[in-house]
Write a protein that holds these residues in place. Sequence first.
Motif, PDB file in Angstrom:
ATOM      1  N   MET A  12       0.818  -1.214   0.000  1.00 30.35           N
ATOM      2  CA  MET A  12       0.000   0.000   0.000  1.00 30.35           C
ATOM      3  C   MET A  12       0.849   1.260   0.000  1.00 30.35           C
ATOM      4  O   MET A  12       0.317   2.352  -0.033  1.00 30.35           O
ATOM      5  N   GLY A  13       2.163   1.120   0.073  1.00 33.13           N
ATOM      6  CA  GLY A  13       3.020   2.293   0.087  1.00 33.13           C
ATOM      7  C   GLY A  13       3.026   2.969   1.444  1.00 33.13           C
ATOM      8  O   GLY A  13       2.695   2.371   2.460  1.00 33.13           O
ATOM      9  N   GLY A  14       3.401   4.259   1.435  1.00 33.68           N
ATOM     10  CA  GLY A  14       3.460   5.010   2.678  1.00 33.68           C
ATOM     11  C   GLY A  14       4.885   5.295   3.096  1.00 33.68           C
ATOM     12  O   GLY A  14       5.854   4.855   2.472  1.00 33.68           O
ATOM     13  N   GLN A  15       5.005   6.046   4.184  1.00 32.63           N
ATOM     14  CA  GLN A  15       6.293   6.461   4.706  1.00 32.63           C
ATOM     15  C   GLN A  15       6.448   5.993   6.149  1.00 32.63           C
ATOM     16  O   GLN A  15       5.467   5.799   6.851  1.00 32.63           O
ATOM     17  N   GLY A  16       7.695   5.827   6.579  1.00 34.74           N
ATOM     18  CA  GLY A  16       7.952   5.506   7.969  1.00 34.74           C
ATOM     19  C   GLY A  16       8.275   4.056   8.209  1.00 34.74           C
ATOM     20  O   GLY A  16       8.707   3.319   7.319  1.00 34.74           O
ATOM     21  N   LYS A  17       8.042   3.613   9.427  1.00 29.43           N
ATOM     22  CA  LYS A  17       8.352   2.248   9.842  1.00 29.43           C
ATOM     23  C   LYS A  17       7.454   1.261   9.109  1.00 29.43           C
ATOM     24  O   LYS A  17       6.283   1.532   8.863  1.00 29.43           O
ATOM     25  N   PRO A  18       7.972   0.063   8.751  1.00 28.02           N
ATOM     26  CA  PRO A  18       7.126  -0.939   8.102  1.00 28.02           C
ATOM     27  C   PRO A  18       6.062  -1.484   9.036  1.00 28.02           C
ATOM     28  O   PRO A  18       6.310  -1.712  10.228  1.00 28.02           O
ATOM     29  N   LEU A  19       4.867  -1.711   8.495  1.00 28.97           N
ATOM     30  CA  LEU A  19       3.723  -2.203   9.261  1.00 28.97           C
ATOM     31  C   LEU A  19       3.021  -3.269   8.426  1.00 28.97           C
ATOM     32  O   LEU A  19       2.723  -3.058   7.253  1.00 28.97           O
ATOM     33  N   ILE A  20       2.751  -4.416   9.033  1.00 26.05           N
ATOM     34  CA  ILE A  20       2.112  -5.537   8.352  1.00 26.05           C
ATOM     35  C   ILE A  20       0.756  -5.795   8.976  1.00 26.05           C
ATOM     36  O   ILE A  20       0.634  -5.899  10.201  1.00 26.05           O
ATOM     37  N   LEU A  21      -0.275  -5.919   8.133  1.00 23.53           N
ATOM     38  CA  LEU A  21      -1.645  -6.164   8.579  1.00 23.53           C
ATOM     39  C   LEU A  21      -2.058  -7.587   8.229  1.00 23.53           C
ATOM     40  O   LEU A  21      -1.867  -8.042   7.097  1.00 23.53           O
ATOM     41  N   LEU A  22      -2.645  -8.296   9.212  1.00 28.19           N
ATOM     42  CA  LEU A  22      -3.062  -9.684   9.034  1.00 28.19           C
ATOM     43  C   LEU A  22      -4.553  -9.849   9.343  1.00 28.19           C
ATOM     44  O   LEU A  22      -5.004  -9.503  10.439  1.00 28.19           O
ATOM     45  N   HIS A  23      -5.286 -10.417   8.408  1.00 28.51           N
ATOM     46  CA  HIS A  23      -6.727 -10.624   8.518  1.00 28.51           C
ATOM     47  C   HIS A  23      -7.059 -11.843   9.383  1.00 28.51           C
ATOM     48  O   HIS A  23      -6.182 -12.595   9.801  1.00 28.51           O
ATOM     49  N   GLY A  24      -8.349 -12.062   9.606  1.00 21.22           N
ATOM     50  CA  GLY A  24      -8.808 -13.195  10.398  1.00 21.22           C
ATOM     51  C   GLY A  24      -9.194 -14.393   9.549  1.00 21.22           C
ATOM     52  O   GLY A  24      -9.039 -14.398   8.325  1.00 21.22           O
ATOM     53  N   LEU A  25      -9.720 -15.415  10.217  1.00 22.57           N
ATOM     54  CA  LEU A  25     -10.109 -16.657   9.559  1.00 22.57           C
ATOM     55  C   LEU A  25     -11.156 -16.405   8.470  1.00 22.57           C
ATOM     56  O   LEU A  25     -12.116 -15.663   8.692  1.00 22.57           O
ATOM     57  N   ALA A  26     -10.945 -17.036   7.300  1.00 24.33           N
ATOM     58  CA  ALA A  26     -11.852 -16.942   6.158  1.00 24.33           C
ATOM     59  C   ALA A  26     -11.942 -15.539   5.577  1.00 24.33           C
ATOM     60  O   ALA A  26     -12.841 -15.243   4.794  1.00 24.33           O
TER      61      ALA A  26
ATOM     62  N   ALA B 270      -5.342   0.053   6.176  1.00 25.72           N
ATOM     63  CA  ALA B 270      -4.053   0.380   5.559  1.00 25.72           C
ATOM     64  C   ALA B 270      -4.035   1.814   5.046  1.00 25.72           C
ATOM     65  O   ALA B 270      -3.058   2.549   5.240  1.00 25.72           O
ATOM     66  N   GLU B 271      -5.108   2.207   4.397  1.00 24.03           N
ATOM     67  CA  GLU B 271      -5.169   3.568   3.846  1.00 24.03           C
ATOM     68  C   GLU B 271      -5.125   4.620   4.948  1.00 24.03           C
ATOM     69  O   GLU B 271      -4.557   5.696   4.775  1.00 24.03           O
ATOM     70  N   ALA B 272      -5.710   4.287   6.103  1.00 24.41           N
ATOM     71  CA  ALA B 272      -5.719   5.236   7.217  1.00 24.41           C
ATOM     72  C   ALA B 272      -4.354   5.367   7.876  1.00 24.41           C
ATOM     73  O   ALA B 272      -4.076   6.387   8.516  1.00 24.41           O
ATOM     74  N   LEU B 273      -3.495   4.365   7.725  1.00 23.64           N
ATOM     75  CA  LEU B 273      -2.213   4.356   8.427  1.00 23.64           C
ATOM     76  C   LEU B 273      -1.020   4.692   7.546  1.00 23.64           C
ATOM     77  O   LEU B 273       0.069   4.943   8.054  1.00 23.64           O
ATOM     78  N   ARG B 274      -1.193   4.685   6.236  1.00 23.62           N
ATOM     79  CA  ARG B 274      -0.013   4.783   5.384  1.00 23.62           C
ATOM     80  C   ARG B 274       0.600   6.175   5.330  1.00 23.62           C
ATOM     81  O   ARG B 274       1.670   6.356   4.737  1.00 23.62           O
TER      82      ARG B 274
ATOM     83  N   PHE C   5     -15.121   1.194  12.597  1.00 23.12           N
ATOM     84  CA  PHE C   5     -13.873   1.579  11.932  1.00 23.12           C
ATOM     85  C   PHE C   5     -13.252   2.833  12.523  1.00 23.12           C
ATOM     86  O   PHE C   5     -12.042   2.865  12.818  1.00 23.12           O
ATOM     87  N   ASP C   6     -14.026   3.895  12.692  1.00 26.55           N
ATOM     88  CA  ASP C   6     -13.454   5.155  13.169  1.00 26.55           C
ATOM     89  C   ASP C   6     -12.833   4.997  14.548  1.00 26.55           C
ATOM     90  O   ASP C   6     -11.738   5.512  14.820  1.00 26.55           O
ATOM     91  N   GLU C   7     -13.517   4.286  15.422  1.00 30.00           N
ATOM     92  CA  GLU C   7     -12.996   4.093  16.775  1.00 30.00           C
ATOM     93  C   GLU C   7     -11.755   3.202  16.757  1.00 30.00           C
ATOM     94  O   GLU C   7     -10.798   3.424  17.501  1.00 30.00           O
ATOM     95  N   TRP C   8     -11.767   2.185  15.906  1.00 29.35           N
ATOM     96  CA  TRP C   8     -10.614   1.301  15.734  1.00 29.35           C
ATOM     97  C   TRP C   8      -9.390   2.100  15.272  1.00 29.35           C
ATOM     98  O   TRP C   8      -8.302   1.971  15.843  1.00 29.35           O
ATOM     99  N   ILE C   9      -9.564   2.941  14.274  1.00 31.31           N
ATOM    100  CA  ILE C   9      -8.438   3.724  13.763  1.00 31.31           C
ATOM    101  C   ILE C   9      -7.961   4.729  14.798  1.00 31.31           C
ATOM    102  O   ILE C   9      -6.754   4.951  14.973  1.00 31.31           O
ATOM    103  N   ASN C  10      -8.888   5.331  15.524  1.00 34.72           N
ATOM    104  CA  ASN C  10      -8.504   6.278  16.565  1.00 34.72           C
ATOM    105  C   ASN C  10      -7.680   5.587  17.638  1.00 34.72           C
ATOM    106  O   ASN C  10      -6.675   6.135  18.129  1.00 34.72           O
TER     107      ASN C  10
END
Length: 262
Positions: free
Chosen positions: A1-15, A25-29, A233-238
């Motif tokens: 997803m691109g972005g700047q700074g420290k590398p960050l990896i996102l992992l989804h759940g089952l199925a 990802a878009e909120a953090l990049r 989503f908003d609360e999660w990102i906050n």
Amino acid sequence: MGGQGKPLILLHGLAGSSRELIPTAEALRADFRVILLDQRGHGQSTRRPADLSREAFVDDVVHLMQTRFPGERCVLIGQSMGAHTVFLTAAARPDLVDRLVMLEGHAAGNEDPASVAQIGKFFAAWPTPFEDEAAARRYLGDETIAGAWIADLEPTGNGLQPRFDADVMEQVITAVHKPRWAEWESLEVPALAVFAKDGMFAHQDKDELIRRRPETTRIDLQAGSHDAHLDAFDEWINALRQWLNPRARMPSRRPGRLNVDC
């Protein structure tokens, strides 16, 4: 997803797949270089891998970190099964991990074989292929997670198919359901546990996770289900932004809980 700074990896759940974490990802990049990974047996990764052990999932993340970000320490964020992968990875290779976040994840497992079989039967019962998205919606319903499953269906000549096999999901969750307290208690890196208001875990389960590792920071969201990255989503990102910001984050070896308001 691109972005700047420290590398960050996102992992989804089952199925699930990385698709459902694209908004996160878009909120953090703006502050991180973000990678989304389809874990084995999911999404566009190998559908029926030979090895479905937890160690194999960990090895995949380690390989990604070593090849994509050599010499750097990564932030790991996971939801549910992905959260389980995240803390096991950090326990196995703390030298590669800067800090970790678990959304609706736990170390206790669930050794009730009936619960595992029920998950396998649920996915096996899907009347696939679905003729179209409308047919999938009629069967799967209107819940947020159903929308994520439908968005991830794969078009084929016969209709829409899930990007996973039910028996593989049952094998994966069987391994996730084994208690991994030793790894949780051995964690050396800062950890955040995020729980949703209407999530999977009871109050005593949440308390036990922190009691076993008191230096963990805990955030209880005021809304959301087990899939709070989708329906709160908003609360999660906050919550993420508060804790991932070094100036706002609590010291790594100090216990506590953060209250989050959107």
